[in-house]
Design a protein around this motif. Structure first.
Motif, short mmCIF file in Angstrom:
data_model
loop_
_atom_site.label_atom_id
_atom_site.label_comp_id
_atom_site.label_asym_id
_atom_site.label_seq_id
_atom_site.Cartn_x
_atom_site.Cartn_y
_atom_site.Cartn_z
N PRO A 1 0.84 -1.21 0.00
CA PRO A 1 0.00 0.00 0.00
C PRO A 1 0.87 1.25 0.00
O PRO A 1 2.09 1.18 0.12
N THR A 2 0.22 2.37 -0.09
CA THR A 2 0.94 3.63 0.08
C THR A 2 1.04 3.95 1.57
O THR A 2 0.34 3.37 2.40
N LYS A 3 1.91 4.87 1.88
CA LYS A 3 2.07 5.25 3.28
C LYS A 3 0.79 5.90 3.81
O LYS A 3 0.47 5.77 5.01
N SER A 4 0.06 6.60 2.94
CA SER A 4 -1.19 7.21 3.40
C SER A 4 -2.20 6.15 3.82
O SER A 4 -2.92 6.32 4.80
N ALA A 5 -2.26 5.03 3.08
CA ALA A 5 -3.20 3.96 3.44
C ALA A 5 -2.85 3.38 4.80
O ALA A 5 -3.74 3.10 5.62
N ILE A 6 -1.57 3.16 5.04
CA ILE A 6 -1.15 2.61 6.33
C ILE A 6 -1.48 3.58 7.45
O ILE A 6 -1.96 3.19 8.53
N VAL B 1 -3.83 5.88 7.42
CA VAL B 1 -5.28 5.91 7.60
C VAL B 1 -5.72 4.71 8.43
O VAL B 1 -6.58 4.83 9.32
N ARG B 2 -5.12 3.54 8.15
CA ARG B 2 -5.43 2.36 8.97
C ARG B 2 -5.10 2.62 10.44
O ARG B 2 -5.90 2.32 11.34
N ASP B 3 -3.93 3.17 10.69
CA ASP B 3 -3.53 3.46 12.07
C ASP B 3 -4.48 4.47 12.72
O ASP B 3 -4.83 4.33 13.91
N LEU B 4 -4.89 5.48 11.95
CA LEU B 4 -5.82 6.47 12.47
C LEU B 4 -7.15 5.83 12.86
O LEU B 4 -7.68 6.08 13.95
N LEU B 5 -7.67 4.97 12.00
CA LEU B 5 -8.95 4.32 12.28
C LEU B 5 -8.86 3.38 13.47
O LEU B 5 -9.81 3.29 14.27
N GLU B 6 -7.75 2.70 13.62
CA GLU B 6 -7.59 1.82 14.78
C GLU B 6 -7.45 2.62 16.06
O GLU B 6 -7.89 2.18 17.13
N THR B 7 -6.84 3.80 15.95
CA THR B 7 -6.76 4.68 17.12
C THR B 7 -8.16 5.14 17.53
O THR B 7 -8.49 5.19 18.73
N VAL B 8 -8.98 5.46 16.55
CA VAL B 8 -10.36 5.85 16.84
C VAL B 8 -11.10 4.70 17.52
O VAL B 8 -11.86 4.90 18.48
N THR B 9 -10.88 3.48 17.02
CA THR B 9 -11.53 2.31 17.64
C THR B 9 -11.12 2.17 19.10
O THR B 9 -11.97 1.91 19.97
N ASP B 10 -9.84 2.36 19.37
CA ASP B 10 -9.36 2.26 20.76
C ASP B 10 -10.00 3.33 21.63
O ASP B 10 -10.20 3.10 22.83
N ARG B 11 -10.33 4.46 21.06
CA ARG B 11 -10.92 5.55 21.84
C ARG B 11 -12.35 5.23 22.27
O ARG B 11 -12.76 5.58 23.36
N TYR B 12 -13.10 4.57 21.40
CA TYR B 12 -14.49 4.32 21.77
C TYR B 12 -14.77 2.86 22.10
O TYR B 12 -15.90 2.50 22.44
N MET C 1 -6.70 -2.37 -1.80
CA MET C 1 -6.66 -3.75 -1.30
C MET C 1 -6.27 -3.78 0.18
O MET C 1 -6.85 -4.55 0.97
N PHE C 2 -5.35 -2.92 0.57
CA PHE C 2 -4.90 -2.90 1.96
C PHE C 2 -6.05 -2.57 2.90
O PHE C 2 -6.30 -3.26 3.90
N LEU C 3 -6.80 -1.51 2.59
CA LEU C 3 -7.90 -1.12 3.47
C LEU C 3 -9.07 -2.09 3.37
O LEU C 3 -9.78 -2.30 4.35
N GLU C 4 -9.27 -2.68 2.22
CA GLU C 4 -10.30 -3.71 2.09
C GLU C 4 -9.99 -4.89 3.01
O GLU C 4 -10.87 -5.40 3.71
N ASN C 5 -8.75 -5.31 3.02
CA ASN C 5 -8.34 -6.42 3.90
C ASN C 5 -8.44 -6.01 5.36
O ASN C 5 -8.80 -6.83 6.22
N CYS C 6 -8.11 -4.75 5.65
CA CYS C 6 -8.24 -4.27 7.03
C CYS C 6 -9.69 -4.36 7.49
O CYS C 6 -9.97 -4.79 8.62
#
Length: 787
Positions: A429-434, A436-447, A521-526
């Motif tokens: 993936p691109t670094k932005s995709a990775i 974004v994945r990290d950002l979304l997982e951080t949001v998950t940890d918050r709620y 593909m990276f975010l789809e798999n995530c």
């Protein structure tokens, strides 16, 4: 003759005729005269009876006439007396009221009766107040000896207060002051009893040196007794359920700790900072840790020994935490208005509260008495729902997440392919995709710690799915721009710079497409991985259950903010409304990413085929295949026109091999090889005549392509079976070694009939590679076959 004379004569005749009939009936023969005496006796007897009955009837009639006369006289006397009484009453009324009418007198009497009624009500009020006072005095006397004895009159007073309130409401608030007095008296009595016992318990606490952590109660025997008295006083409340109220003795244990807390965190001390909520939260946690030994060794035995099971089942540490929470709630109530408009402070405060709740559950095992496992929603829930902090918090979190998202996309290396962050055999993936994945997982940890379904679903939809949709739109717009700039019409109308051409063609264009493909593909798999996470699985199951209930009730229930069931299904999964078992929260979003990935993969294949076709253009212009001669059976070099296509193929496959997962690489290569095969077949094989040497040269050139491909994929010829078969047919020789098929024999059998053609193709190993008609077409290109 007069009428009377005629009547008498007629009566005499009638009577004579009856006598005659009677005699004729009785004396029909002479023998009947013998019974004459008997008949006369019977007649005399009957006559005597009739005379007696007549006398009795006359006597009764005389008595009736006498009684009627006496009754009439009595009624007359009563009527005269009634009139005399009425006249007497009228005179008295007139004398008493000096009124000329009865109506005026009645009105004045009604006024007097109203005064009497009010006097009676006042008497009742006084009686009730005296009863209240007696019950209060009785309770005050009993509290010194035994709280349970004091509870008897107190409970009576409380019941009296409730009944009075009920009747007061039924009578449309007819006794406001009395109800207020009784309720206040009841409340004051409770406070007085509690304060008296609290004062005694406070003396015992002072004697043991509370609030020191190592307080010793062995020398203060009254401690246990005073503790139990407070519990006895609170038993009625305990029986009905305290809710979030603490036990009285625990409340008193916390009092000095509360004063210390207020001194440090509610005054002007430096420890009272709105940007440091972790300070007062950690202070409360440390209190629980500090006093746990005392609670377990001293307080827990007192609770366990109670005869009341609702007390004996309680945990001392839990009750201590319950007594501390009102201190925290008051602090929150004062702090929240100060930080609601300050995004960073509010977000920090909520996250610290979430950690505090997790610590209470995890480290101290806190669960309020009467709550089943999982029912306690935590203090954070109170902040978000009761205090109304959720709307402000999710707004802050969304703004913060979107700000980070935009920073990710604006970074200089946002669209650089990251080869290090994933496994070697995964699509890069691109670094932005990775990020974004990290950002979304951080949001998950918050709620993740939130217990409210609606709050968690709001975070998922408003923040996570929103960011995924925005990133998808960014990738999609990149693909659309690529399509538009790649079109010949756009180039002709707008013009295309050299840099733009390089970014759209060759390895530059392939890299640009792979950035989109790898990110999608990276975010789809995530999303697939998140769908199997226990947190999202539980959220999905609850969403389905609520959706089913809403559909059964034919309701448009809102599940996330203002979104109803159908709207939630549109952004999560259609299985929400269809009732399908297979589904996940990210189905719709993952589906859009999959569609984007499929489109991009097709564009990658088109780019590869188009680029190699362009490189093969000069190769397709070779027309001397039939005139090539050579003494060597195998050409030593490939055609100069094949060098560049082979080099470009190697460059493309090398980049693609390290960028995408092997399964994708194989799929793309098969499509790419099929496209090149079609080009070679249509533009070279079917457009030229080949000599044996020309066929060998063509085979050597194609072998070069396969040799290049073989570095990245096994058996590349399998993806170009028709060309492979053509190479075999173009290199058939005459006069070959014994046991091998020669060109003439093959041509003869192939063109003789279909059955023989099928057999010869099987002997050459070409069944499944080319059809009979295609084999005939290739053999028609061999000049030696027809010489």
């Amino acid at each position: 003759m007069s009428t009377a004379t005629i009547a008498i004569s007629q009566d005499s005749r009638n009577r004579d005729s009856r006598v005659e009939d009677y005699l004729n009936d009785k004396f029909q023969t002479l023998g009947d005269l013998e019974s004459l005496e008997e008949i006369l006796n019977a007649v005399r007897t009957q006559q005597s009876q009739l005379r007696t009955q007549l006398q009795a009837a006359e006597t009764r009639a005389e008595k009736a006439r006498t009684a009627a006369s006496e009754h009439s006289h009595s009624l007359l006397i009563q009527a005269q007396l009634f009139q005399q009484n009425q006249d007497d009453i009228d005179r008295r009324l007139q004398a008493t009221t000096t009124s000329d009418t009865v109506q005026n007198a009645a009105a004045k009497f009604e006024a007097s009766m109203e005064k009497l009624r009010r006097l009676d009500v006042a008497k009742g009020y006084v009686s009730l107040i005296l009863q209240v006072q007696e019950l209060s005095d009785e309770a005050r006397k009993g509290i010194q000896k035994d709280p349970k004895l004091a509870l008897v009159p107190y409970n009576k007073l409380q019941r009296l207060s409730k009944e009075l309130r009920s009747r007061h409401e039924e009578m449309e608030n007819a006794a406001v002051h009395l109800v207020d007095y009784v309720e206040k008296t009841t409340a004051l009595l409770w406070d007085e009893m509690k304060n008296r016992l609290a004062e005694q318990f406070g003396d015992a606490l002072n004697k043991i040196g509370w609030p020191t952590a190592n307080a010793d109660v062995s020398n203060v025997p009254g401690f246990a007794k005073d503790f139990e008295k407070l519990l006895a006083l609170q038993e009625p409340e305990i029986e009905t359920g305290l809710g979030d109220k603490p036990l009285l003795p625990m409340e008193l244990l916390v009092k000095p700790l509360e004063l210390r807390f207020r001194y440090h965190f509610e005054g002007d001390r430096q420890t009272n900072r709105i940007d440091k909520p972790e300070w007062f939260l950690s202070h409360l946690s440390s209190l629980v840790t500090t006093y746990t030994p005392f609670l377990l060794s001293v307080v827990q035995p007192l609770l366990t020994s109670s005869a009341n099971p609702r007390i004996a089942q309680r945990d001392a540490v839990n009750e201590f935490v319950t007594a501390l929470l009102p201190v925290l709630r008051r602090k929150i109530h004062h702090l929240l208005p100060q930080i609601l408009d300050q995004a960073q402070l509010l977000s920090h405060f909520i996250h610290e509260m979430i950690k505090f709740d997790a610590e209470l559950r995890g480290e101290f095992g806190y669960m309020p008495y009467g709550c089943a496992d999982g029912e306690w929603k935590g203090v954070t829930h109170e902040v978000l729902v009761v205090e109304g902090g959720f709307v402000g918090w999710i707004k802050v979190e969304k703004e913060f997440a979107l700000s980070r998202y935009h920073n990710i996309l604006d970074a200089e290396d946002a669209w650089v392919i990251d080869y290090e962050s994933v496994e070697p055999k995964e699509t890069k993936p691109t670094k932005s995709a990775i990020r974004v994945r990290d950002l979304l997982e951080t949001v998950t940890d918050r709620y993740r710690p939130l217990t409210s379904f609606t709050q968690r679903l709001r975070f998922l939809i408003d923040i996570q799915i929103s960011i995924l949709d925005q990133y998808h739109d960014r990738l999609h717009s990149s693909i659309e721009a690529f399509k538009m700039l790649s079109s010949s019409i756009a180039r002709a109308v707008q013009g295309t710079s050299k840099e733009e051409v390089q970014s759209l063609t060759g390895i530059g264009g392939l890299e640009r497409l792979c950035k989109v493909y790898g990110s999608a593909m990276f975010l789809e798999n995530c999303m697939k991985d998140w769908g199997e996470d226990i947190f999202f699985l539980e959220l999905w199951e609850e969403l389905q259950e609520r959706a089913r209930k809403a559909q059964r009730n034919n309701a448009t229930q809102n599940l996330a903010g203002t979104m109803n069931v159908q709207e939630v299904a549109n952004v999560t999964s259609s299985a929400v409304t269809s009732g399908e078992e297979d589904g996940a929260l990210f189905d719709e979003t993952a589906g859009s990413y999959k569609a984007l990935r499929t489109t991009t993969e097709d564009m990658i294949v088109d780019l590869l085929i188009g680029s190699i076709k362009e490189e093969l253009r000069s190769y397709s212009k070779i027309t001397l295949w039939s005139s090539i001669t050579s003494d060597s059976s195998i050409p030593s070099t490939i055609s100069p026109e094949m060098v560049q296509p082979a080099t470009t193929t190697n460059t493309f496959l090398s980049f693609l091999f390290k960028t995408v997962v092997p399964a994708v690489f194989k799929r793309v290569y098969r499509k790419f090889a099929a496209g090149i095969q079609a080009y070679l077949w249509d533009n070279i094989l079917m457009h030229n005549q080949f000599s044996l040497a020309g066929g060998k040269q063509f085979t050597a050139d194609i072998d070069e392509l396969w040799n290049v491909s073989r570095r990245y994929i096994g058996d590349p010829e399998a993806s170009m079976k028709r060309v492979k078969a053509a190479c075999v047919l173009l290199t058939l020789e005459e006069g070959q070694e014994e046991g091998k098929l020669g060109l003439k024999e093959v041509v003869q059998r192939v063109f003789e009939d279909n059955e023989k053609a099928r057999v010869i193709l099987e002997e050459l190993g070409l069944v499944g590679c080319v059809s009979i008609s295609e084999a005939r077409g290739v053999l028609q290109r061999r000049v030696e076959a027809w010489a």
